[in-house]
Design an enzyme around this catalytic site. Structure first.
Site, PDB file in Angstrom:
ATOM      1  N   TYR A 142      30.521 -33.877  12.651  1.00 54.72           N
ATOM      2  CA  TYR A 142      31.206 -35.105  12.253  1.00 54.72           C
ATOM      3  C   TYR A 142      32.296 -35.373  13.293  1.00 54.72           C
ATOM      4  CZ  TYR A 142      32.785 -38.535   8.725  1.00 54.72           C
ATOM      5  OH  TYR A 142      33.104 -39.682   8.037  1.00 54.72           O
ATOM      6  N   LYS A 196      27.187 -37.176  13.576  1.00 50.71           N
ATOM      7  CA  LYS A 196      27.696 -38.441  13.024  1.00 50.71           C
ATOM      8  C   LYS A 196      28.995 -38.797  13.738  1.00 50.71           C
ATOM      9  CE  LYS A 196      29.927 -40.256   8.845  1.00 50.71           C
ATOM     10  NZ  LYS A 196      29.902 -40.338   7.382  1.00 50.71           N
ATOM     11  N   LYS A 198      32.341 -41.139  13.383  1.00 52.35           N
ATOM     12  CA  LYS A 198      33.171 -42.022  12.546  1.00 52.35           C
ATOM     13  C   LYS A 198      33.602 -43.221  13.371  1.00 52.35           C
ATOM     14  CE  LYS A 198      34.246 -41.969   9.150  1.00 52.35           C
ATOM     15  NZ  LYS A 198      33.733 -42.728   8.013  1.00 52.35           N
ATOM     16  N   ASP A 227      29.186 -44.624  11.526  1.00 55.69           N
ATOM     17  CA  ASP A 227      29.746 -45.105  10.254  1.00 55.69           C
ATOM     18  C   ASP A 227      31.001 -45.941  10.499  1.00 55.69           C
ATOM     19  OD1 ASP A 227      30.757 -45.489   7.730  1.00 55.69           O
ATOM     20  OD2 ASP A 227      31.173 -43.375   7.327  1.00 55.69           O
ATOM     21  N   ASN A 229      32.467 -47.763   8.460  1.00 56.75           N
ATOM     22  CA  ASN A 229      33.194 -47.941   7.192  1.00 56.75           C
ATOM     23  C   ASN A 229      33.392 -49.406   6.808  1.00 56.75           C
ATOM     24  OD1 ASN A 229      34.827 -44.846   7.592  1.00 56.75           O
ATOM     25  ND2 ASN A 229      33.725 -45.422   5.726  1.00 56.75           N
ATOM     26  N   GLU A 252      25.526 -46.232   8.842  1.00 54.11           N
ATOM     27  CA  GLU A 252      26.186 -46.032   7.544  1.00 54.11           C
ATOM     28  C   GLU A 252      27.217 -47.137   7.307  1.00 54.11           C
ATOM     29  OE1 GLU A 252      27.298 -41.943   6.998  1.00 54.11           O
ATOM     30  OE2 GLU A 252      29.012 -42.470   5.737  1.00 54.11           O
ATOM     31  N   ASN A 275      28.213 -44.858   1.411  1.00 50.34           N
ATOM     32  CA  ASN A 275      29.092 -44.236   0.422  1.00 50.34           C
ATOM     33  C   ASN A 275      30.179 -45.230   0.022  1.00 50.34           C
ATOM     34  OD1 ASN A 275      30.245 -43.294   3.258  1.00 50.34           O
ATOM     35  ND2 ASN A 275      31.966 -43.259   1.842  1.00 50.34           N
ATOM     36  N   ASP A 299      28.490 -37.800  -3.502  1.00 53.25           N
ATOM     37  CA  ASP A 299      29.655 -36.947  -3.278  1.00 53.25           C
ATOM     38  C   ASP A 299      30.028 -36.510  -4.683  1.00 53.25           C
ATOM     39  OD1 ASP A 299      32.259 -35.959  -3.116  1.00 53.25           O
ATOM     40  OD2 ASP A 299      32.694 -37.151  -1.334  1.00 53.25           O
ATOM     41  N   HIS A 326      28.143 -37.354   1.392  1.00 58.79           N
ATOM     42  CA  HIS A 326      29.373 -37.815   2.038  1.00 58.79           C
ATOM     43  C   HIS A 326      30.425 -36.711   1.938  1.00 58.79           C
ATOM     44  CE1 HIS A 326      33.422 -39.456   0.958  1.00 58.79           C
ATOM     45  NE2 HIS A 326      33.232 -40.143   2.070  1.00 58.79           N
ATOM     46  N   SER A 327      31.420 -36.752   2.826  1.00 58.19           N
ATOM     47  CA  SER A 327      32.535 -35.819   2.650  1.00 58.19           C
ATOM     48  C   SER A 327      33.864 -36.464   3.013  1.00 58.19           C
ATOM     49  CB  SER A 327      32.342 -34.555   3.494  1.00 58.19           C
ATOM     50  OG  SER A 327      32.933 -34.700   4.767  1.00 58.19           O
ATOM     51  N   ASN A 328      34.913 -35.891   2.473  1.00 53.33           N
ATOM     52  CA  ASN A 328      36.286 -36.087   2.955  1.00 53.33           C
ATOM     53  C   ASN A 328      36.774 -34.706   3.399  1.00 53.33           C
ATOM     54  OD1 ASN A 328      36.745 -38.511   0.444  1.00 53.33           O
ATOM     55  ND2 ASN A 328      37.026 -38.908   2.598  1.00 53.33           N
ATOM     56  N   HIS A 355      33.737 -32.359   6.789  1.00 52.25           N
ATOM     57  CA  HIS A 355      34.922 -32.383   7.656  1.00 52.25           C
ATOM     58  C   HIS A 355      35.392 -30.943   7.952  1.00 52.25           C
ATOM     59  CE1 HIS A 355      35.239 -36.556   6.324  1.00 52.25           C
ATOM     60  NE2 HIS A 355      36.406 -36.739   6.898  1.00 52.25           N
ATOM     61  N   ARG A 408      46.999 -39.923   0.083  1.00 52.04           N
ATOM     62  CA  ARG A 408      46.546 -40.233   1.435  1.00 52.04           C
ATOM     63  C   ARG A 408      46.940 -41.674   1.762  1.00 52.04           C
ATOM     64  NH1 ARG A 408      40.317 -39.775   3.796  1.00 52.04           N
ATOM     65  NH2 ARG A 408      40.792 -40.850   5.749  1.00 52.04           N
TER      66      ARG A 408
HETATM   67  O1  GKR Z   1      38.099 -38.823   6.841  1.00 52.82           O
HETATM   68  O2  GKR Z   1      38.699 -40.612   7.894  1.00 52.82           O
HETATM   69  C1  GKR Z   1      37.918 -39.999   7.194  1.00 52.82           C
HETATM   70  C2  GKR Z   1      36.659 -40.685   6.714  1.00 52.82           C
HETATM   71  O3  GKR Z   1      36.678 -42.032   7.105  1.00 52.82           O
HETATM   72  C3  GKR Z   1      36.525 -40.578   5.220  1.00 52.82           C
HETATM   73  O4  GKR Z   1      37.697 -41.040   4.591  1.00 52.82           O
HETATM   74  C4  GKR Z   1      35.346 -41.338   4.657  1.00 52.82           C
HETATM   75  O5  GKR Z   1      35.414 -41.308   3.263  1.00 52.82           O
HETATM   76  O6  GKR Z   1      33.916 -39.670   5.687  1.00 52.82           O
HETATM   77  C5  GKR Z   1      34.001 -40.758   4.947  1.00 52.82           C
HETATM   78  C6  GKR Z   1      32.842 -41.714   5.062  1.00 52.82           C
HETATM   79  O7  GKR Z   1      31.759 -41.267   5.332  1.00 52.82           O
HETATM   80  O8  GKR Z   1      33.020 -42.905   4.828  1.00 52.82           O
HETATM   81 MG    MG Z   2      30.769 -43.188   5.169  1.00 53.10          MG
END
Ligand code: GKR
Ligand code: MG
Length: 428
Positions: A142, A196, A198, A227, A229, A252, A275, A299, A326-328, A355, A408
């Site tokens: 990731y 993946k 971000k 992803d 987002n 994603e 997600n 998740d 999915h993860s945080n 993560h 957060r």
């Molecule tokens: O940790 O910054 C991050 C990610 O953007 C996370 O908050 C997301 O929830 O990993 C996540 C995702 O797949 O959207």
């Molecule tokens: Mg995502």
């Protein structure tokens, strides 16, 4: 067997300054550890994303939990529903992460009760979820755009003694070369076999260039995902999705809403995953009707637990959708829970997000869980197969108290680097 004690411990773990659509990660990520103890001396564990609101929601159901039989989830869940009905997806919010708190109460209690049951019966949580279909659960690298620094008490400077992945975790990665270097270090250290990135941090052209650079470096044998987002419009998603056709394993959440995703999906051959647009059971009818995505990323922290995620997997099978995770940011209790779920999910079709490599601290006995060729070997159990390292937990709790964070908030962190920076739900 009855639950006699419920302990809620907020912790903070060091986290590097990672960029995402909502801004920047703080020097610490927050988690909350839940421990249930029973009349016969067993301890059941769970971990959820932390915030004062989550801790309060957990504390509010304590009197329902105390006295409950952890082997009867249906009874406990019905009593929880009277006290704190889980939010629908409407309350998720538009940030990359899920803003709901009550769903996490269900998740924490589901996982901790399964851990207790496993320990009581001498079996693994994956056995209780229907049985083990794979002993090694694959995870994906990731990658994140990031500023210099490793976060937490390692501070924001670069440690010249750090080598390999530790150095990559500290180095800035803001361009395609930096992303490729980060991928090389992460893959070398953990053996991940899919990657993946971000996105949602820079102009689409820059992030797409990073994807092409990864493809050139790793070749077609290493699946890639991006992803953003949901920061792209439908038009931007189609424009750049076409540019990456044949290169991505899946795209994603390029844009917002099931209707937007369905429109993009009609115009691309690349599968879409989510997600953000389909995030709870009340979203499923719309997902099927509109055809908004090919893959749903469960998740267990947000779908209501491991058993609920298994229900989602059955839905995905029925409607010919792929399923993955999915993860945080998270520590080892969550990684163990994700691994049990991945081990028991027959139709898991992709490597899971995690993560975990971004952190270096741990709160379980034995320290950091190891990846072998990008996979985590299912812990032997019973239950989740992990035990609390109580002094490490106390240290992480002390870090939480020192950090002074209550939730957060990536926007505030980003404003420390870029004064006046504001989150926008759609940017490009
Ligand atoms: O940790 O910054 C991050 C990610 O953007 C996370 O908050 C997301 O929830 O990993 C996540 C995702 O797949 O959207
Ligand atoms: Mg995502």
């Amino acid at each position: 067997m009855r639950i006699t004690e419920m302990h809620i411990t907020p912790i903070a773990l060091g986290d590097p300054p990672l960029l995402n659509a909502a801004g920047l990660h703080a020097p610490y990520c927050l988690r909350t550890v839940v421990e249930l103890r029973t009349s016969d001396g067993l301890s059941g564990l769970a971990e959820v994303p932390g915030s004062v609101a989550v801790d309060q929601a957990l504390a509010a159901v304590r009197e329902v939990v105390i006295g409950a039989d952890p082997r009867n989830w249906h009874a406990l869940r019905a009593r929880l529903a009277e006290r704190c009905a889980p939010e629908t997806s409407v309350a998720r919010g538009d940030k990359p992460w899920d803003g709901r708190t009550r769903v996490q109460v269900y998740s924490a209690l589901d996982v901790a009760c399964l851990d207790l049951q496993g320990k009581a019966y001498g079996v693994r949580v994956a056995d209780l979820l229907g049985g083990v279909v794979r002993e090694r659960v694959p995870y994906s690298a990731y990658l994140f755009y990031k500023y210099e620094g490793a976060g937490g008490e390692l501070g924001f400077g670069t440690d010249p003694r750090a080598t390999g992945w530790a150095a990559a975790r500290q180095r800035a990665a803001l361009d395609p070369d930096g992303i490729v270097a980060q991928a090389e270090a992460m893959v070398a250290e953990f053996g991940f076999q899919s990657i993946k990135l971000k996105g949602g941090c820079f102009e689409p052209a820059q992030e797409v260039a990073a994807i092409h650079a990864l493809r050139r470096r790793f070749g077609p044998g290493v699946p890639l995902r991006l992803d953003p987002n949901a920061l792209w419009t439908v038009e931007t998603s189609i424009r750049w999705g076409r540019d990456m056709e044949g290169v991505l394993e899946y795209l994603e959440d390029p844009c917002r809403t099931q209707a937007g995703m369905a429109e993009v999906r009609r115009m691309l051959k690349t599968p879409l995953a989510t997600n953000m647009c389909t995030t709870s059971f009340d979203d499923l009818p719309g997902s099927v009707r509109l055809g908004s995505e090919d893959i749903i990323l469960t998740d267990h922290h947000f779908w209501g637990g491991l058993r609920a995620s298994m229900e989602l997997a059955a839905h995905c099978r029925t409607f010919a959708r792929g399923v993955s995770m999915h993860s945080n940011n998270h520590a080892g209790i969550s990684l163990a829970a994700m691994t049990h779920l991945g081990a028991a999910m027959p139709n898991l079709s992709y490597a899971l997000d995690t993560h975990y490599p971004w952190q270096w601290e741990e709160i379980i006995v034995g320290g950091r869980i190891r990846f072998e060729e990008g996979a985590v070997v299912l812990p032997a159990g019973p239950g989740l197969g992990v035990e609390l390292d109580r002094s490490a937990l106390a240290r992480a709790h002390a870090a939480y108290l020192r950090a002074g964070l209550t939730e957060r908030n990536d926007e505030i962190e980003m404003q420390k680097k870029v004064p006046g920076w504001k989150f926008a739900a759609t940017r490009w």
